[in-house]
Design a protein around this motif. Structure first.
Motif, PDB file in Angstrom:
ATOM      1  N   ALA A 147       0.843  -1.190   0.000  1.00  0.00           N
ATOM      2  CA  ALA A 147       0.000   0.000   0.000  1.00  0.00           C
ATOM      3  C   ALA A 147       0.880   1.243   0.000  1.00  0.00           C
ATOM      4  O   ALA A 147       1.954   1.265   0.605  1.00  0.00           O
ATOM      5  N   SER A 148       0.392   2.291  -0.660  1.00  0.00           N
ATOM      6  CA  SER A 148       1.171   3.525  -0.743  1.00  0.00           C
ATOM      7  C   SER A 148       1.149   4.299   0.571  1.00  0.00           C
ATOM      8  O   SER A 148       2.081   5.040   0.871  1.00  0.00           O
ATOM      9  N   ASP A 149       0.075   4.121   1.344  1.00  0.00           N
ATOM     10  CA  ASP A 149      -0.024   4.800   2.637  1.00  0.00           C
ATOM     11  C   ASP A 149      -1.032   4.051   3.514  1.00  0.00           C
ATOM     12  O   ASP A 149      -1.754   3.181   3.026  1.00  0.00           O
ATOM     13  N   PRO A 150      -1.104   4.384   4.796  1.00  0.00           N
ATOM     14  CA  PRO A 150      -2.024   3.675   5.697  1.00  0.00           C
ATOM     15  C   PRO A 150      -3.497   3.793   5.294  1.00  0.00           C
ATOM     16  O   PRO A 150      -4.257   2.847   5.463  1.00  0.00           O
ATOM     17  N   GLU A 151      -3.887   4.926   4.740  1.00  0.00           N
ATOM     18  CA  GLU A 151      -5.282   5.080   4.296  1.00  0.00           C
ATOM     19  C   GLU A 151      -5.599   4.122   3.154  1.00  0.00           C
ATOM     20  O   GLU A 151      -6.673   3.533   3.106  1.00  0.00           O
ATOM     21  N   ASP A 152      -4.671   4.003   2.207  1.00  0.00           N
ATOM     22  CA  ASP A 152      -4.853   3.079   1.090  1.00  0.00           C
ATOM     23  C   ASP A 152      -4.956   1.647   1.605  1.00  0.00           C
ATOM     24  O   ASP A 152      -5.828   0.879   1.179  1.00  0.00           O
ATOM     25  N   ARG A 153      -4.089   1.299   2.522  1.00  0.00           N
ATOM     26  CA  ARG A 153      -4.117  -0.054   3.111  1.00  0.00           C
ATOM     27  C   ARG A 153      -5.448  -0.302   3.803  1.00  0.00           C
ATOM     28  O   ARG A 153      -6.067  -1.351   3.613  1.00  0.00           O
ATOM     29  N   HIS A 154      -5.911   0.657   4.573  1.00  0.00           N
ATOM     30  CA  HIS A 154      -7.195   0.519   5.278  1.00  0.00           C
ATOM     31  C   HIS A 154      -8.341   0.353   4.277  1.00  0.00           C
ATOM     32  O   HIS A 154      -9.228  -0.497   4.473  1.00  0.00           O
ATOM     33  N   ALA A 155      -8.327   1.137   3.217  1.00  0.00           N
ATOM     34  CA  ALA A 155      -9.389   1.036   2.201  1.00  0.00           C
ATOM     35  C   ALA A 155      -9.387  -0.342   1.546  1.00  0.00           C
ATOM     36  O   ALA A 155     -10.450  -0.946   1.336  1.00  0.00           O
ATOM     37  N   ARG A 156      -8.202  -0.867   1.238  1.00  0.00           N
ATOM     38  CA  ARG A 156      -8.115  -2.200   0.629  1.00  0.00           C
ATOM     39  C   ARG A 156      -8.632  -3.278   1.577  1.00  0.00           C
ATOM     40  O   ARG A 156      -9.362  -4.176   1.172  1.00  0.00           O
ATOM     41  N   VAL A 157      -8.231  -3.200   2.831  1.00  0.00           N
ATOM     42  CA  VAL A 157      -8.675  -4.198   3.810  1.00  0.00           C
ATOM     43  C   VAL A 157     -10.188  -4.117   4.000  1.00  0.00           C
ATOM     44  O   VAL A 157     -10.868  -5.144   4.074  1.00  0.00           O
ATOM     45  N   THR A 158     -10.735  -2.910   4.044  1.00  0.00           N
ATOM     46  CA  THR A 158     -12.183  -2.743   4.186  1.00  0.00           C
ATOM     47  C   THR A 158     -12.916  -3.359   2.997  1.00  0.00           C
ATOM     48  O   THR A 158     -13.912  -4.068   3.164  1.00  0.00           O
ATOM     49  N   GLU A 159     -12.414  -3.114   1.799  1.00  0.00           N
ATOM     50  CA  GLU A 159     -13.038  -3.693   0.601  1.00  0.00           C
ATOM     51  C   GLU A 159     -12.971  -5.216   0.634  1.00  0.00           C
ATOM     52  O   GLU A 159     -13.955  -5.900   0.363  1.00  0.00           O
ATOM     53  N   MET A 160     -11.813  -5.757   0.980  1.00  0.00           N
ATOM     54  CA  MET A 160     -11.660  -7.208   1.024  1.00  0.00           C
ATOM     55  C   MET A 160     -12.563  -7.830   2.083  1.00  0.00           C
ATOM     56  O   MET A 160     -13.163  -8.874   1.855  1.00  0.00           O
ATOM     57  N   THR A 161     -12.683  -7.177   3.220  1.00  0.00           N
ATOM     58  CA  THR A 161     -13.554  -7.685   4.282  1.00  0.00           C
ATOM     59  C   THR A 161     -14.991  -7.763   3.784  1.00  0.00           C
ATOM     60  O   THR A 161     -15.677  -8.770   3.996  1.00  0.00           O
ATOM     61  N   ALA A 162     -15.449  -6.734   3.100  1.00  0.00           N
ATOM     62  CA  ALA A 162     -16.820  -6.726   2.566  1.00  0.00           C
ATOM     63  C   ALA A 162     -17.003  -7.827   1.527  1.00  0.00           C
ATOM     64  O   ALA A 162     -18.029  -8.527   1.521  1.00  0.00           O
ATOM     65  N   LEU A 163     -16.021  -7.992   0.658  1.00  0.00           N
ATOM     66  CA  LEU A 163     -16.126  -9.050  -0.360  1.00  0.00           C
ATOM     67  C   LEU A 163     -16.166 -10.434   0.269  1.00  0.00           C
ATOM     68  O   LEU A 163     -16.974 -11.287  -0.131  1.00  0.00           O
ATOM     69  N   ILE A 164     -15.311 -10.666   1.235  1.00  0.00           N
ATOM     70  CA  ILE A 164     -15.276 -11.984   1.887  1.00  0.00           C
ATOM     71  C   ILE A 164     -16.576 -12.242   2.637  1.00  0.00           C
ATOM     72  O   ILE A 164     -17.111 -13.346   2.598  1.00  0.00           O
ATOM     73  N   ARG A 165     -17.098 -11.228   3.295  1.00  0.00           N
ATOM     74  CA  ARG A 165     -18.380 -11.400   3.999  1.00  0.00           C
ATOM     75  C   ARG A 165     -19.478 -11.773   3.024  1.00  0.00           C
ATOM     76  O   ARG A 165     -20.298 -12.651   3.297  1.00  0.00           O
ATOM     77  N   SER A 166     -19.535 -11.104   1.882  1.00  0.00           N
ATOM     78  CA  SER A 166     -20.577 -11.433   0.903  1.00  0.00           C
ATOM     79  C   SER A 166     -20.377 -12.834   0.340  1.00  0.00           C
ATOM     80  O   SER A 166     -21.325 -13.546   0.060  1.00  0.00           O
ATOM     81  N   TYR A 167     -19.125 -13.246   0.195  1.00  0.00           N
ATOM     82  CA  TYR A 167     -18.810 -14.581  -0.315  1.00  0.00           C
ATOM     83  C   TYR A 167     -19.263 -15.669   0.666  1.00  0.00           C
ATOM     84  O   TYR A 167     -19.743 -16.718   0.272  1.00  0.00           O
TER      85      TYR A 167
END
Length: 91
Positions: A69-89
């Motif tokens: 990740a380029s910065d902590p905000e980017d990392r947080h956004a990616r983790v949030t997106e992945m968490t949502a995708l995994i939950r839906s899966y």
């Protein structure tokens, strides 16, 4: 979404096989097939869709987390997106 032409080809082939399974299920239902074979076909379709979802999810994870990740905000956004995708899966 698959990112390489090879991944895209494989995913589209899998979708076409699933479509064929769904068409076969529709024909079986129209013909009044017994419940056992119909349930087996539904289970096969569910397995195929789960496999498709797993493959696309894996590709997306590799794309998102293959680079730092380029910065902590980017990392947080990616983790949030992945968490949502995994939950839906997992639903």
């Amino acid at each position: 979404m698959p990112h390489s032409p090879e991944e895209k080809r494989k995913v589209l082939a899998r979708v076409r096989r699933i479509r064929g399974q769904c068409d076969a299920l529709e024909r079986a239902l129209e013909a009044g097939a017994d419940c056992g074979p119909v349930l087996q076909q539904i289970a096969a379709i569910r397995g195929a869709v789960n496999g498709l979802m797993s493959g696309v999810l894996e590709s997306h994870l590799r794309e998102q987390f293959g680079q730092p990740a380029s910065d902590p905000e980017d990392r947080h956004a990616r983790v949030t997106e992945m968490t949502a995708l995994i939950r839906s899966y997992l639903k």
